[in-house]
Write an enzyme that holds these catalytic residues in place. Structure first.
Site, PDB file in Angstrom:
ATOM      1  N   ARG A 134      36.457  17.801  -0.096  1.00  0.00           N
ATOM      2  CA  ARG A 134      37.224  16.766  -0.805  1.00  0.00           C
ATOM      3  C   ARG A 134      38.604  17.319  -1.120  1.00  0.00           C
ATOM      4  NH1 ARG A 134      35.138  15.786  -6.202  1.00  0.00           N
ATOM      5  NH2 ARG A 134      37.068  16.784  -6.850  1.00  0.00           N
ATOM      6  N   GLU A 153      44.200  20.293  -5.110  1.00  0.00           N
ATOM      7  CA  GLU A 153      43.366  21.382  -4.577  1.00  0.00           C
ATOM      8  C   GLU A 153      42.517  20.841  -3.440  1.00  0.00           C
ATOM      9  OE1 GLU A 153      40.001  22.856  -6.660  1.00  0.00           O
ATOM     10  OE2 GLU A 153      39.512  20.926  -7.551  1.00  0.00           O
ATOM     11  N   ASN A 155      38.624  21.176  -2.040  1.00  0.00           N
ATOM     12  CA  ASN A 155      37.284  21.655  -2.402  1.00  0.00           C
ATOM     13  C   ASN A 155      36.431  21.873  -1.160  1.00  0.00           C
ATOM     14  OD1 ASN A 155      37.337  21.208  -5.487  1.00  0.00           O
ATOM     15  ND2 ASN A 155      38.052  19.260  -4.667  1.00  0.00           N
ATOM     16  N   SER A 160      31.875  16.788  -5.360  1.00  0.00           N
ATOM     17  CA  SER A 160      31.003  15.778  -5.951  1.00  0.00           C
ATOM     18  C   SER A 160      31.660  14.402  -6.036  1.00  0.00           C
ATOM     19  CB  SER A 160      30.533  16.244  -7.327  1.00  0.00           C
ATOM     20  OG  SER A 160      31.627  16.602  -8.105  1.00  0.00           O
ATOM     21  N   LYS A 331      41.807  29.045  -4.608  1.00  0.00           N
ATOM     22  CA  LYS A 331      43.183  28.651  -4.958  1.00  0.00           C
ATOM     23  C   LYS A 331      44.190  29.622  -4.340  1.00  0.00           C
ATOM     24  CE  LYS A 331      41.794  25.582  -8.311  1.00  0.00           C
ATOM     25  NZ  LYS A 331      40.370  25.419  -8.109  1.00  0.00           N
ATOM     26  N   LYS A 412      46.495  29.088 -12.359  1.00  0.00           N
ATOM     27  CA  LYS A 412      45.094  28.891 -11.968  1.00  0.00           C
ATOM     28  C   LYS A 412      44.446  30.202 -11.521  1.00  0.00           C
ATOM     29  CE  LYS A 412      45.929  24.238 -10.177  1.00  0.00           C
ATOM     30  NZ  LYS A 412      45.592  23.268  -9.119  1.00  0.00           N
ATOM     31  N   GLU A 416      36.293  27.157  -9.882  1.00  0.00           N
ATOM     32  CA  GLU A 416      36.085  25.742  -9.598  1.00  0.00           C
ATOM     33  C   GLU A 416      35.380  25.111 -10.787  1.00  0.00           C
ATOM     34  OE1 GLU A 416      37.277  24.497  -6.854  1.00  0.00           O
ATOM     35  OE2 GLU A 416      37.811  26.484  -6.120  1.00  0.00           O
ATOM     36  N   GLY A 417      35.484  23.798 -10.885  1.00  0.00           N
ATOM     37  CA  GLY A 417      34.642  23.074 -11.827  1.00  0.00           C
ATOM     38  C   GLY A 417      35.308  22.683 -13.131  1.00  0.00           C
ATOM     39  N   ARG A 502      39.604   9.454  -9.887  1.00  0.00           N
ATOM     40  CA  ARG A 502      39.289   9.800 -11.274  1.00  0.00           C
ATOM     41  C   ARG A 502      40.554   9.550 -12.095  1.00  0.00           C
ATOM     42  NH1 ARG A 502      37.723  15.814 -10.373  1.00  0.00           N
ATOM     43  NH2 ARG A 502      39.328  15.395  -8.826  1.00  0.00           N
TER      44      ARG A 502
HETATM   45  P1  ADP Z   1      39.312  22.744 -10.650  1.00  0.00           P
HETATM   46  O1  ADP Z   1      38.924  23.543  -9.468  1.00  0.00           O
HETATM   47  O2  ADP Z   1      38.872  23.330 -11.935  1.00  0.00           O
HETATM   48  O3  ADP Z   1      38.944  21.285 -10.490  1.00  0.00           O
HETATM   49  P2  ADP Z   1      42.066  21.866 -10.243  1.00  0.00           P
HETATM   50  O4  ADP Z   1      43.030  22.639  -9.467  1.00  0.00           O
HETATM   51  O5  ADP Z   1      41.530  20.638  -9.610  1.00  0.00           O
HETATM   52  O6  ADP Z   1      40.907  22.833 -10.718  1.00  0.00           O
HETATM   53  O7  ADP Z   1      42.742  21.481 -11.629  1.00  0.00           O
HETATM   54  C1  ADP Z   1      42.058  20.703 -12.617  1.00  0.00           C
HETATM   55  C2  ADP Z   1      42.899  19.503 -13.015  1.00  0.00           C
HETATM   56  O8  ADP Z   1      44.174  19.930 -13.523  1.00  0.00           O
HETATM   57  C3  ADP Z   1      43.229  18.549 -11.883  1.00  0.00           C
HETATM   58  O9  ADP Z   1      42.197  17.614 -11.687  1.00  0.00           O
HETATM   59  C4  ADP Z   1      44.524  17.910 -12.359  1.00  0.00           C
HETATM   60  O10 ADP Z   1      44.264  16.848 -13.259  1.00  0.00           O
HETATM   61  C5  ADP Z   1      45.186  19.038 -13.123  1.00  0.00           C
HETATM   62  N1  ADP Z   1      46.128  19.760 -12.239  1.00  0.00           N
HETATM   63  C6  ADP Z   1      45.859  20.819 -11.452  1.00  0.00           C
HETATM   64  N2  ADP Z   1      46.941  21.219 -10.753  1.00  0.00           N
HETATM   65  C7  ADP Z   1      47.931  20.385 -11.107  1.00  0.00           C
HETATM   66  C8  ADP Z   1      49.318  20.278 -10.744  1.00  0.00           C
HETATM   67  N3  ADP Z   1      49.889  21.115  -9.887  1.00  0.00           N
HETATM   68  N4  ADP Z   1      50.045  19.292 -11.317  1.00  0.00           N
HETATM   69  C9  ADP Z   1      49.496  18.438 -12.205  1.00  0.00           C
HETATM   70  N5  ADP Z   1      48.207  18.490 -12.601  1.00  0.00           N
HETATM   71  C10 ADP Z   1      47.423  19.446 -12.060  1.00  0.00           C
HETATM   72 MG    MG Z   2      39.655  19.893  -9.241  1.00  0.00          MG
END
Ligand code: ADP
Ligand code: MG
Length: 528
Positions: A134, A153, A155, A160, A331, A412, A416-417, A502
């Site tokens: 995803r 990101e 996945n 899910s 990441k 970051k 994950e999660g 979402r």
């Molecule tokens: P995880 O693997 O924990 O899901 P993500 O990289 O998806 O980590 O980050 C979690 C959330 O943080 C994302 O769903 C988004 O809402 C926010 N986020 C992450 N990176 C960015 C970014 N570069 N700009 C804006 N919001 C972000």
């Molecule tokens: Mg995420």
């Protein structure tokens, strides 16, 4: 552009009585159609007897049609990209390994990589990998520019909400068919609610792997977390596998597998003992291992948990994902891909890929979906680790730049999660406490700036909150795809198979339905 004016007028105005009526219809539809969660652990009996509806948005969220189509189209390229990364062992060793990669400072990544390296040295018997992917995006519209698509990101493990997103899209389509949302907006037209058949698509991926394994009697193993509440997102895949392909599924946790899983020493066939299953003679052969667990360090409390993971990896079963593919989803890999020439090396190098090389436009499309990123350990060139500074404890260029640009950044780690990132004004204090050697485990990423103005009604089950709360929101689009690859004699197979939205309150940095920060939603396509 047209979509900007749609957003600022979203949602259309309805009376309190209409919102109430729609909320009753939405939650009732959710309860009727498996758009559900198990209740919190303390309210669960050992045999499930009740469920609550998943957190929902009352209206679908407007999204530019052309960008939605674009996101679906580039998924095909992403599927190929990640399959190539997972097969490039030297690259993964360099980026994620324990010698000079992230595994050197991140114990979890280090353990996974070390186990994988040992298994490689010993010789893996299953060349195929299955990925159910995803790719997550936000619209980026800094200072009112027209929006573009930017990746949050990618996945590669436990992606899910395939089933729940399909049901949420169906719920919004139903609300429109049944009430036309009281004719509140001309944008709420039948053909603006795109199809979402994610379950069939993901299941086709699992069934294709099963077929490639070539034993009709084998089962698919779902590796699940103990006390999982999101079972209504997982079970529909199981039901569809049985119904459409006559493939049986067995669900087990790492702890259960520690007792039930065995490998044939000769063939490395994976068998799971299951005394309760009448169709078998006490155990079943596994064709495909589908991980809906195993992505977080807390799941590996003891060496036995790693042992179980590596036992599955050693087996002849096809893993979704393999450890290589899990590592590819890090990441850090996402950051390294932004460096000059790296993406191109995976996609457009004709001497390497021959006819399978991508055209420059196709590669550029992916690059355009990247935000700026760098490793926190780097020196002035933004690529090479500044070893002197890391040893002396001084601040290297990558950290200084993160301090300077903190208000427009997220940091970051390799996790994950949800719940692991550090945002904006929290960054300086966090950097004060981060041991210099750990900088290598973190990346800095420019924040995507979503268009402002859109609101929605968010509906959560439980307590006094059993009502729709209006909030200004940001919506994150996910595109699902799968790929089966790794056998040199056959071409890879890959598909784009559906989508997810979402939606979270604007003031929240994180998304994450399971972690309670956001609600399930769907897209309403708007032109312009
Ligand atoms: P995880 O693997 O924990 O899901 P993500 O990289 O998806 O980590 O980050 C979690 C959330 O943080 C994302 O769903 C988004 O809402 C926010 N986020 C992450 N990176 C960015 C970014 N570069 N700009 C804006 N919001 C972000
Ligand atoms: Mg995420």
């Amino acid at each position: 552009m047209a979509s900007a004016s749609v957003l600022s007028a979203w949602p259309p105005t309805l009376t309190d009585a209409q919102i109430h009526a729609l909320t009753v219809q939405a939650t009732t539809y959710a309860l009727s159609n498996g758009l559900l969660y198990l209740p919190p652990a303390e309210r669960q009996p050992p045999i499930p007897e009740s469920a609550i509806h998943a957190p929902l948005a009352l209206f679908p969220s407007p999204f530019p049609r052309s960008i939605f189509e674009h996101a679906k189209r580039i998924q095909r390229t992403y599927n190929v990209l990640y399959s190539r990364i997972a097969q490039h062992e030297q690259f993964l060793d360099r980026v994620m390994g324990t010698e000079n990669g992230v595994g050197k400072v991140d114990d979890f990544i280090g353990q996974l990589w070390t186990g994988w390296k040992q298994l490689r040295d010993e010789g893996l018997v299953q060349p195929l990998h299955l990925g159910l992917f995803r790719s997550d995006y936000l619209l980026h519209a800094p200072s009112g520019e027209s929006p573009s698509l930017k990746q949050v990101e990618f996945n590669t493990i436990s992606s899910s909400f395939g089933a729940l997103s399909e049901r949420t899209a169906a719920m919004h389509r139903y609300l429109n068919a049944s009430t036309q949302y009281y004719n509140a907006s001309s944008h709420l037209k039948t053909d603006s609610f795109p199809e979402n058949d994610t379950v069939a698509g993901l299941v086709e991926g699992l069934a294709t792997a099963h077929k490639a394994y070539n034993n009709e009697k084998a089962y698919i193993l779902f590796v699940v977390q103990p006390g999982e509440r999101n079972i209504f997102d997982q079970r529909p895949l199981e039901y569809k596998l049985l119904e459409k392909y006559s493939i049986h599924v067995i669900r087990q946790t790492f702890d259960e597998l520690a007792l039930s899983a065995t490998l044939d020493p000769e063939t490395r066939v994976l068998r799971i003992s299951c005394a309760t299953d009448l169709h078998t003679d006490g155990s079943v052969e596994i064709s495909t291992v589908y991980f809906r667990a195993g992505y977080a360090p807390v799941e590996y409390q003891t060496p036995a948990h790693y042992h179980t993971r590596f036992l599955l990896e050693r087996s002849r079963a096809i893993k979704c994902p393999s450890i290589a593919l899990q590592l590819a989803g890090g990441k850090k890999v996402q950051e390294v891909l932004t460096r000059s020439g790296v993406l191109e090396g995976f996609l457009s190098d004709e001497t390497k890929w021959g006819k399978a090389a991508f055209r420059k436009e196709e590669v550029d499309e992916l690059r355009e979906s990247f935000m700026g990123m760098w490793g926190l350990d780097v020196g002035q060139d933004m690529i090479t680790p500044d070893h002197d500074a890391l040893e002396s404890g001084e601040e290297n260029f990558g950290v200084r730049k993160a301090r300077e640009l903190a208000p427009s950044l997220v940091l970051k780690p390799q996790r994950e999660g949800g719940g692991n990132n550090v945002y904006k004004e929290s960054i300086p204090a966090f950097l004060d406490t981060l041991p210099p050697k750990d900088r290598q485990a973190w990346i800095a990423m420019e924040l995507i700036v979503p268009p402002s103005g859109a609101s929605n009604y968010l509906i959560r089950a439980g307590g006094d909150n059993q009502r729709a709360v209006k909030a200004e929101v940001v919506s994150e689009l996910g595109i699902f795809g799968w790929a089966l690859f790794g056998d040199e004699s056959t071409d890879m197979i890959e598909k784009e198979v559906g989508w997810l939205v979402r939606t979270k309150g604007k003031e929240s940095n994180e998304g994450g339905v399971a972690t309670g920060f956001s609600v399930l939603d769907s897209v309403l396509l708007v032109d312009g």
